[in-house]
Design an enzyme around this catalytic site. Structure first.
Site, mmCIF file in Angstrom:
data_model
loop_
_atom_site.group_PDB
_atom_site.id
_atom_site.type_symbol
_atom_site.label_atom_id
_atom_site.label_comp_id
_atom_site.label_asym_id
_atom_site.label_seq_id
_atom_site.Cartn_x
_atom_site.Cartn_y
_atom_site.Cartn_z
ATOM 1 N N HIS A 147 -8.372 2.572 12.527
ATOM 2 C CA HIS A 147 -8.536 4.027 12.606
ATOM 3 C C HIS A 147 -9.935 4.488 12.194
ATOM 4 O O HIS A 147 -10.123 5.650 11.850
ATOM 5 C CB HIS A 147 -7.478 4.734 11.749
ATOM 6 C CG HIS A 147 -6.088 4.606 12.305
ATOM 7 N ND1 HIS A 147 -4.957 4.905 11.578
ATOM 8 C CD2 HIS A 147 -5.649 4.215 13.529
ATOM 9 C CE1 HIS A 147 -3.880 4.699 12.339
ATOM 10 N NE2 HIS A 147 -4.276 4.267 13.522
ATOM 11 N N SER A 156 3.876 4.508 6.163
ATOM 12 C CA SER A 156 5.131 5.215 6.407
ATOM 13 C C SER A 156 5.693 4.915 7.795
ATOM 14 O O SER A 156 6.797 5.323 8.119
ATOM 15 C CB SER A 156 4.921 6.721 6.262
ATOM 16 O OG SER A 156 3.999 7.164 7.237
ATOM 17 N N CYS A 158 -22.331 8.378 17.228
ATOM 18 C CA CYS A 158 -23.044 9.324 18.076
ATOM 19 C C CYS A 158 -22.212 9.603 19.324
ATOM 20 O O CYS A 158 -21.782 8.692 20.016
ATOM 21 C CB CYS A 158 -24.404 8.747 18.463
ATOM 22 S SG CYS A 158 -25.323 9.845 19.553
ATOM 23 N N CYS A 214 -29.195 11.126 15.100
ATOM 24 C CA CYS A 214 -28.704 9.774 15.400
ATOM 25 C C CYS A 214 -29.846 8.785 15.221
ATOM 26 O O CYS A 214 -30.910 8.966 15.812
ATOM 27 C CB CYS A 214 -28.168 9.711 16.828
ATOM 28 S SG CYS A 214 -27.800 8.028 17.356
ATOM 29 N N ARG A 240 -13.790 13.602 1.518
ATOM 30 C CA ARG A 240 -13.107 12.296 1.545
ATOM 31 C C ARG A 240 -14.092 11.177 1.180
ATOM 32 O O ARG A 240 -13.795 10.298 0.391
ATOM 33 C CB ARG A 240 -12.545 11.954 2.947
ATOM 34 C CG ARG A 240 -11.584 12.940 3.588
ATOM 35 C CD ARG A 240 -10.168 12.766 3.090
ATOM 36 N NE ARG A 240 -10.049 13.295 1.748
ATOM 37 C CZ ARG A 240 -10.112 14.591 1.425
ATOM 38 N NH1 ARG A 240 -10.283 15.512 2.335
ATOM 39 N NH2 ARG A 240 -9.990 14.971 0.177
ATOM 40 N N TYR A 284 -14.401 15.607 5.731
ATOM 41 C CA TYR A 284 -14.755 14.183 5.598
ATOM 42 C C TYR A 284 -15.863 13.974 4.568
ATOM 43 O O TYR A 284 -15.929 12.907 3.962
ATOM 44 C CB TYR A 284 -15.094 13.569 6.971
ATOM 45 C CG TYR A 284 -13.833 13.425 7.798
ATOM 46 C CD1 TYR A 284 -12.914 12.409 7.526
ATOM 47 C CD2 TYR A 284 -13.509 14.346 8.778
ATOM 48 C CE1 TYR A 284 -11.725 12.317 8.228
ATOM 49 C CE2 TYR A 284 -12.325 14.265 9.492
ATOM 50 C CZ TYR A 284 -11.431 13.241 9.213
ATOM 51 O OH TYR A 284 -10.247 13.152 9.895
ATOM 52 N N ASN A 319 6.726 -1.271 -0.216
ATOM 53 C CA ASN A 319 6.693 0.198 -0.271
ATOM 54 C C ASN A 319 7.700 0.628 -1.333
ATOM 55 O O ASN A 319 8.785 0.061 -1.399
ATOM 56 C CB ASN A 319 7.089 0.782 1.108
ATOM 57 C CG ASN A 319 6.641 2.224 1.277
ATOM 58 O OD1 ASN A 319 6.960 3.086 0.468
ATOM 59 N ND2 ASN A 319 5.894 2.475 2.345
ATOM 60 N N ILE A 349 -9.246 4.514 6.105
ATOM 61 C CA ILE A 349 -10.644 4.769 6.433
ATOM 62 C C ILE A 349 -11.533 4.505 5.225
ATOM 63 O O ILE A 349 -12.750 4.634 5.307
ATOM 64 C CB ILE A 349 -10.823 6.219 6.950
ATOM 65 C CG1 ILE A 349 -10.385 7.252 5.892
ATOM 66 C CG2 ILE A 349 -10.008 6.416 8.236
ATOM 67 C CD1 ILE A 349 -10.677 8.703 6.287
HETATM 68 P P1 NAD Z 1 1.248 7.727 4.953
HETATM 69 O O1 NAD Z 1 0.587 8.635 3.988
HETATM 70 O O2 NAD Z 1 1.939 8.281 6.123
HETATM 71 O O3 NAD Z 1 2.319 6.866 4.134
HETATM 72 C C1 NAD Z 1 1.994 6.302 2.885
HETATM 73 C C2 NAD Z 1 3.092 5.343 2.489
HETATM 74 O O4 NAD Z 1 2.698 4.716 1.287
HETATM 75 C C3 NAD Z 1 4.442 6.014 2.228
HETATM 76 O O5 NAD Z 1 5.452 5.316 2.931
HETATM 77 C C4 NAD Z 1 4.632 5.859 0.708
HETATM 78 O O6 NAD Z 1 5.991 5.641 0.359
HETATM 79 C C5 NAD Z 1 3.801 4.630 0.431
HETATM 80 N N1 NAD Z 1 3.270 4.544 -0.944
HETATM 81 C C6 NAD Z 1 2.978 5.554 -1.803
HETATM 82 N N2 NAD Z 1 2.513 5.040 -2.967
HETATM 83 C C7 NAD Z 1 2.511 3.688 -2.819
HETATM 84 C C8 NAD Z 1 2.144 2.616 -3.675
HETATM 85 N N3 NAD Z 1 1.668 2.817 -4.918
HETATM 86 N N4 NAD Z 1 2.271 1.355 -3.204
HETATM 87 C C9 NAD Z 1 2.748 1.113 -1.947
HETATM 88 N N5 NAD Z 1 3.111 2.096 -1.113
HETATM 89 C C10 NAD Z 1 2.986 3.375 -1.544
HETATM 90 O O7 NAD Z 1 0.153 6.656 5.358
HETATM 91 P P2 NAD Z 1 -0.090 5.813 6.683
HETATM 92 O O8 NAD Z 1 1.196 5.249 7.153
HETATM 93 O O9 NAD Z 1 -1.210 4.898 6.359
HETATM 94 O O10 NAD Z 1 -0.599 6.887 7.756
HETATM 95 C C11 NAD Z 1 -1.636 7.753 7.342
HETATM 96 C C12 NAD Z 1 -2.804 7.930 8.274
HETATM 97 O O11 NAD Z 1 -3.745 8.747 7.549
HETATM 98 C C13 NAD Z 1 -3.542 6.656 8.581
HETATM 99 O O12 NAD Z 1 -3.738 6.654 9.936
HETATM 100 C C14 NAD Z 1 -4.896 6.748 7.859
HETATM 101 O O13 NAD Z 1 -5.963 6.600 8.780
HETATM 102 C C15 NAD Z 1 -4.993 8.117 7.283
HETATM 103 N N6 NAD Z 1 -5.236 8.138 5.807
HETATM 104 C C16 NAD Z 1 -6.046 7.199 5.227
HETATM 105 C C17 NAD Z 1 -6.253 7.189 3.838
HETATM 106 C C18 NAD Z 1 -7.166 6.135 3.234
HETATM 107 O O14 NAD Z 1 -8.071 5.667 3.904
HETATM 108 N N7 NAD Z 1 -6.949 5.714 1.966
HETATM 109 C C19 NAD Z 1 -5.626 8.130 3.036
HETATM 110 C C20 NAD Z 1 -4.798 9.093 3.649
HETATM 111 C C21 NAD Z 1 -4.612 9.070 5.039
HETATM 112 ZN ZN ZN Z 2 -27.196 8.515 19.583
#
Ligand code: NAD
Ligand code: ZN
Length: 233
Positions: free
Chosen positions: A106, A175, A114, A133, A56, A53, A199, A90
């Site tokens: 999420h 997705s 904490c 904290c 990230r 993280y 998408n 996130i």
């Molecule tokens: P996922 O990665 O499972 O799916 C991403 C989707 O985005 C796919 O269906 C793909 O086809 C589509 N995609 C790819 N490029 C695109 C574009 N340019 N425009 C529109 N769509 C596009 O993501 P999810 O369904 O959000 O699930 C992932 C989990 O992972 C979430 O719970 C999240 O908390 C976490 N996550 C967050 C981030 C972030 O904060 N940016 C990044 C990665 C994962």
């Molecule tokens: Zn605390």
């Protein structure tokens, strides 16, 4: 039309250079999801999870909102009714684009929580077991404020309330594999709410949508917002 509910996923941030979750590899930035996004993974190897993280967080801070985030912020500013953005992301790119009514179901990479007193505090830099904290002053009990697999998503009551009031449901870049978010489209269509999916690919939940805008969010969300504002004005 009075109320628009927008669900966003990792795909909306892809054009900002933040990798989506399910690439072809099924890994998240090279890691197995259960290692870096589950309570058991954190218990097993906290240093790995903190480091994951930390990376990230640095990448998110270096990224910029793209045209899709900016278009949603414009929609919220100019649409005469309510616009609610519920994000699975996130990152803070919706907020930095100017959206105000954003629900992070999420959690948020730029916050820590904490495990003792539950206080949530800003976290812009690295987090590890040496942090204190700010509320209870205990060292070593902060964790990333992220909802991991097996944990309960946040703000579900607010989210279902907003969904029940919506006239339009828009899903962008998700997705549809992570529940409960993956169930929102079906719930919306059962309520008779018009549903639009943005998408480049079809997804597991595509059958629940009335319309599909196939293409990158930067282009498709910008066009959609333009249309919604010209028909509401
Ligand atoms: P996922 O990665 O499972 O799916 C991403 C989707 O985005 C796919 O269906 C793909 O086809 C589509 N995609 C790819 N490029 C695109 C574009 N340019 N425009 C529109 N769509 C596009 O993501 P999810 O369904 O959000 O699930 C992932 C989990 O992972 C979430 O719970 C999240 O908390 C976490 N996550 C967050 C981030 C972030 O904060 N940016 C990044 C990665 C994962
Ligand atoms: Zn605390």
């Amino acid at each position: 039309m009075n109320s628009i509910f927008v669900l966003t996923g990792a795909g909306i941030s892809a054009e900002s250079g933040i990798q989506t979750f399910r690439g072809a590899s099924g890994l998240w930035e090279g890691h197995r999801v259960e290692d870096v996004a589950s309570p058991a993974g954190f218990q097993r190897d906290p240093a790995l999870v903190f480091q994951f993280y930390n990376v990230r967080r640095a990448k998110i801070r270096a990224a910029q909102p793209n045209a899709a985030h900016l278009a949603l912020a414009r929609l919220e500013r100019e649409f005469p009714g309510t616009v609610t953005v519920v994000t699975q992301n996130i990152d803070d790119l919706h907020e930095r684009a100017g959206s105000r009514n954003v629900i992070h179901m999420h959690g948020e990479a730029l916050k820590a929580r904490c495990r003792d007193c539950r206080n949530i505090s800003p976290c812009e830099n690295n987090l590890d077991e040496t942090n204190r904290c700010p509320a209870c002053a205990v060292v070593g009990r902060l964790r990333p404020h992220i909802v991991w697999f097996g944990e309960m998503p946040l703000f579900m009551d607010e989210i279902y309330l907003a969904l029940s009031k919506a006239d339009l449901f828009i899903s962008i870049g998700t997705s549809g594999q992570v529940y409960p978010a993956a169930g929102f489209a079906e719930a919306a269509s059962q309520h008779g709410i018009r549903t639009i999916e943005v998408n480049p690919d079809s997804t597991k939940i595509s059958p629940h949508f009335d319309e599909h805008l196939r293409g990158p969010a930067g282009v498709k969300v910008t066009e959609l917002v333009e249309q919604l504002l010209s028909s509401s004005g």
